[in-house]
Design a protein around this motif. Structure first.
Motif, PDB file in Angstrom:
ATOM      1  N   ALA A 125       0.791  -1.171   0.100  1.00 39.99           N
ATOM      2  CA  ALA A 125       0.092  -0.021   0.027  1.00 39.99           C
ATOM      3  C   ALA A 125       0.926   1.368   0.041  1.00 39.99           C
ATOM      4  CB  ALA A 125      -0.928   0.051   1.180  1.00 39.99           C
ATOM      5  N   ALA A 126       0.429   2.102  -0.911  1.00 39.33           N
ATOM      6  CA  ALA A 126       1.043   3.621  -0.568  1.00 39.33           C
ATOM      7  C   ALA A 126       0.551   4.360   0.576  1.00 39.33           C
ATOM      8  CB  ALA A 126       0.895   4.304  -1.995  1.00 39.33           C
ATOM      9  N   VAL A 127       1.466   4.953   1.001  1.00 39.61           N
ATOM     10  CA  VAL A 127       1.042   5.943   2.231  1.00 39.61           C
ATOM     11  C   VAL A 127       1.473   7.407   1.796  1.00 39.61           C
ATOM     12  CG1 VAL A 127       1.330   6.762   4.732  1.00 39.61           C
ATOM     13  CG2 VAL A 127       1.636   4.175   3.827  1.00 39.61           C
ATOM     14  N   MET A 128       0.392   8.275   1.478  1.00 44.64           N
ATOM     15  CA  MET A 128       0.787   9.666   1.037  1.00 44.64           C
ATOM     16  C   MET A 128       0.771  10.686   2.379  1.00 44.64           C
ATOM     17  SD  MET A 128       0.616   8.677  -2.192  1.00 44.64           S
ATOM     18  CE  MET A 128      -0.336   7.882  -3.537  1.00 44.64           C
ATOM     19  N   GLY A 129       1.770  11.423   2.380  1.00 41.85           N
ATOM     20  CA  GLY A 129       1.644  12.606   3.278  1.00 41.85           C
ATOM     21  C   GLY A 129       2.630  12.395   4.270  1.00 41.85           C
ATOM     22  N   LEU A 130       3.251  11.162   4.552  1.00 42.24           N
ATOM     23  CA  LEU A 130       4.040  11.075   5.609  1.00 42.24           C
ATOM     24  C   LEU A 130       5.389  10.640   5.062  1.00 42.24           C
ATOM     25  CD1 LEU A 130       2.477   8.699   7.988  1.00 42.24           C
ATOM     26  CD2 LEU A 130       2.448  10.922   7.959  1.00 42.24           C
ATOM     27  N   SER A 131       6.639  11.241   5.728  1.00 34.55           N
ATOM     28  CA  SER A 131       8.000  10.889   5.310  1.00 34.55           C
ATOM     29  C   SER A 131       8.481   9.410   5.629  1.00 34.55           C
ATOM     30  CB  SER A 131       9.131  11.797   5.954  1.00 34.55           C
ATOM     31  OG  SER A 131       9.066  11.525   7.281  1.00 34.55           O
ATOM     32  N   GLU A 132       9.416   8.828   5.172  1.00 33.64           N
ATOM     33  CA  GLU A 132      10.079   7.489   5.226  1.00 33.64           C
ATOM     34  C   GLU A 132      10.029   7.470   6.919  1.00 33.64           C
ATOM     35  OE1 GLU A 132      13.655   4.362   4.402  1.00 33.64           O
ATOM     36  OE2 GLU A 132      13.848   6.581   3.879  1.00 33.64           O
ATOM     37  N   ASN A 151       9.252   0.872  -0.894  1.00 31.56           N
ATOM     38  CA  ASN A 151       9.689   1.925  -1.939  1.00 31.56           C
ATOM     39  C   ASN A 151       9.601   3.156  -1.044  1.00 31.56           C
ATOM     40  OD1 ASN A 151       9.066  -0.341  -3.689  1.00 31.56           O
ATOM     41  ND2 ASN A 151       7.698   0.507  -4.607  1.00 31.56           N
ATOM     42  N   VAL A 152      10.549   4.133  -1.351  1.00 36.37           N
ATOM     43  CA  VAL A 152      10.467   5.421  -0.813  1.00 36.37           C
ATOM     44  C   VAL A 152      10.322   6.024  -2.400  1.00 36.37           C
ATOM     45  CG1 VAL A 152      11.645   7.370   0.266  1.00 36.37           C
ATOM     46  CG2 VAL A 152      11.823   4.976   1.039  1.00 36.37           C
ATOM     47  N   ASN A 153       9.161   6.356  -2.724  1.00 30.85           N
ATOM     48  CA  ASN A 153       8.970   6.806  -4.200  1.00 30.85           C
ATOM     49  C   ASN A 153       8.995   8.385  -4.318  1.00 30.85           C
ATOM     50  OD1 ASN A 153       8.744   4.288  -5.520  1.00 30.85           O
ATOM     51  ND2 ASN A 153       6.290   4.262  -5.090  1.00 30.85           N
ATOM     52  N   ALA A 154       8.661   8.928  -3.298  1.00 29.35           N
ATOM     53  CA  ALA A 154       9.049  10.291  -3.426  1.00 29.35           C
ATOM     54  C   ALA A 154       9.065  10.690  -1.657  1.00 29.35           C
ATOM     55  CB  ALA A 154       7.735  11.129  -4.057  1.00 29.35           C
ATOM     56  N   PRO A 155       9.513  12.038  -1.466  1.00 32.30           N
ATOM     57  CA  PRO A 155       9.582  12.400   0.152  1.00 32.30           C
ATOM     58  C   PRO A 155       8.579  11.860   0.923  1.00 32.30           C
ATOM     59  CG  PRO A 155      10.571  14.169  -1.421  1.00 32.30           C
ATOM     60  CD  PRO A 155       9.750  13.150  -2.330  1.00 32.30           C
ATOM     61  N   TYR A 156       7.276  12.251   0.252  1.00 33.55           N
ATOM     62  CA  TYR A 156       5.878  11.840   0.916  1.00 33.55           C
ATOM     63  C   TYR A 156       5.192  10.735   0.292  1.00 33.55           C
ATOM     64  CZ  TYR A 156       7.700  15.969   3.415  1.00 33.55           C
ATOM     65  OH  TYR A 156       8.543  16.986   3.936  1.00 33.55           O
ATOM     66  N   GLN A 157       5.522   9.910  -0.379  1.00 39.79           N
ATOM     67  CA  GLN A 157       4.911   8.760  -0.764  1.00 39.79           C
ATOM     68  C   GLN A 157       5.727   7.638  -0.679  1.00 39.79           C
ATOM     69  OE1 GLN A 157       3.576   8.721  -5.275  1.00 39.79           O
ATOM     70  NE2 GLN A 157       3.550   6.801  -5.022  1.00 39.79           N
ATOM     71  N   ILE A 158       5.394   6.804   0.376  1.00 36.36           N
ATOM     72  CA  ILE A 158       6.126   5.647   0.738  1.00 36.36           C
ATOM     73  C   ILE A 158       5.196   4.434   0.629  1.00 36.36           C
ATOM     74  CG2 ILE A 158       7.471   4.794   2.924  1.00 36.36           C
ATOM     75  CD1 ILE A 158       8.465   7.433   1.908  1.00 36.36           C
ATOM     76  N   VAL A 159       5.779   3.486   0.168  1.00 44.93           N
ATOM     77  CA  VAL A 159       5.003   2.106  -0.029  1.00 44.93           C
ATOM     78  C   VAL A 159       5.544   1.216   0.996  1.00 44.93           C
ATOM     79  CG1 VAL A 159       4.589   0.094  -1.703  1.00 44.93           C
ATOM     80  CG2 VAL A 159       4.778   2.418  -2.664  1.00 44.93           C
TER      81      VAL A 159
END
Length: 288
Positions: A125-132, A151-159
């Motif tokens: 699942a992708a968690v949007m809005g939080l940092s790693e 996955n650390v896809n973007a600074p605030y998109q962590i899978v």
């Protein structure tokens, strides 16, 4: 400078590569021979919805990415300064850097897809809005010790990745966190890039032993280290990639730190282009 980036699972869509198969008839026929089915039919018609099944998705994306790259090179005649790919896309980066030929890459990817598809009952699942760091802290605080950051896809998109029921349990916990803008379960069958891939990794490690890789002609940034591959570490890095997290944000920041860098996505869709846009917005280049 320019970096070519190659997408991985999640970018597949029916119709992808339709204009490439007839242009690259010999490679398409070679792919059919290796796979034992028509790659063109899989991508264009998507029989039995196979395109979304890992053992089919990975070879299909590899072939379409590879043909897209060959067409790009024909048209531009200039090679990129760097290459990288997201998960499966890393094989296309290595193909572009001449670590192996089209046929070898497809054999590797077919085996990888088969091994990864055998690990059942997983979820992501992708968690949007939080940092790693915030995701790691939330997992720890809520005793979700069976879930890994994939996955650390973007600074605030962590899978995140784990057993299906654990990911389902995590949903309500993350949805209650104020900063979380979205909790999005992904359409996958396995807990990719997590400890649940340990056996697949070991079997793939064995499989890799019979292959020989050539020195890289272009620097390839690895998902595991977010740094360039060394020629000596290709086999270990490829097997590690199966159960380690994809450091996409750090990889792009490393490339941004090289100076004036453009990125071009080679293959279907614009998933990575969107992620790179967010990384540029929310993160600084790595210091040189």
């Amino acid at each position: 400078m320019i970096t070519y980036v190659f997408p991985g699972q999640g970018s597949q869509k029916q119709g992808m590569g339709s204009e490439l198969f007839d242009e690259f008839k010999e490679l398409t026929a070679l792919a059919d021979e290796i796979l034992g089915y028509s790659i063109k039919r899989l991508c264009v018609e998507n029989p039995y919805s196979n395109l979304n099944k890992t053992q089919f998705t990975q070879p299909a994306l590899y072939v379409v990415n590879a043909l897209s790259y060959l067409k790009k090179i024909q048209e531009s005649a200039a090679k990129p300064d760097f290459v990288t790919g997201h998960s499966l896309g890393e094989y296309n980066a290595l193909f572009a850097a001449e670590a192996f030929d089209f046929e070898t890459g497809l054999q590797l990817v077919r085996k990888r897809g088969e091994l990864m598809s055998m690990v059942r009952n997983g979820g992501m699942a992708a968690v949007m809005g939080l940092s790693e760091e915030q995701v790691a802290e939330a997992l720890k605080e809520n005793h979700l010790h069976t879930i890994d950051i994939a996955n650390v896809n973007a600074p605030y998109q962590i899978v995140i990745s784990g057993q299906k029921e654990d990911i389902e349990k995590a949903a309500s916990i993350f949805e209650d966190i104020t900063e979380v803008t979205m909790f999005l379960p992904l359409n996958v069958s396995g807990a990719f890039h997590s400890r649940y891939m340990n056996q697949a990794k070991q079997e793939f490690e064995q499989f890799l032993q019979s292959f020989h890789f050539s020195p890289l002609s272009i620097p390839v940034i690895s998902n595991v280290f977010a740094r360039p591959y060394t020629n000596e570490s290709i086999k270990t890095t490829l097997s590690d990639q199966i159960n380690q997290s994809v450091k996409w944000t750090e990889s792009i920041r490393f490339l941004m730190g090289k100076g004036q860098m453009e990125f071009e996505e080679i293959g279907p869709g614009h998933v990575l282009t969107g992620l790179i846009h967010r990384i540029k917005k929310d993160a600084e280049p790595m210091p040189r």
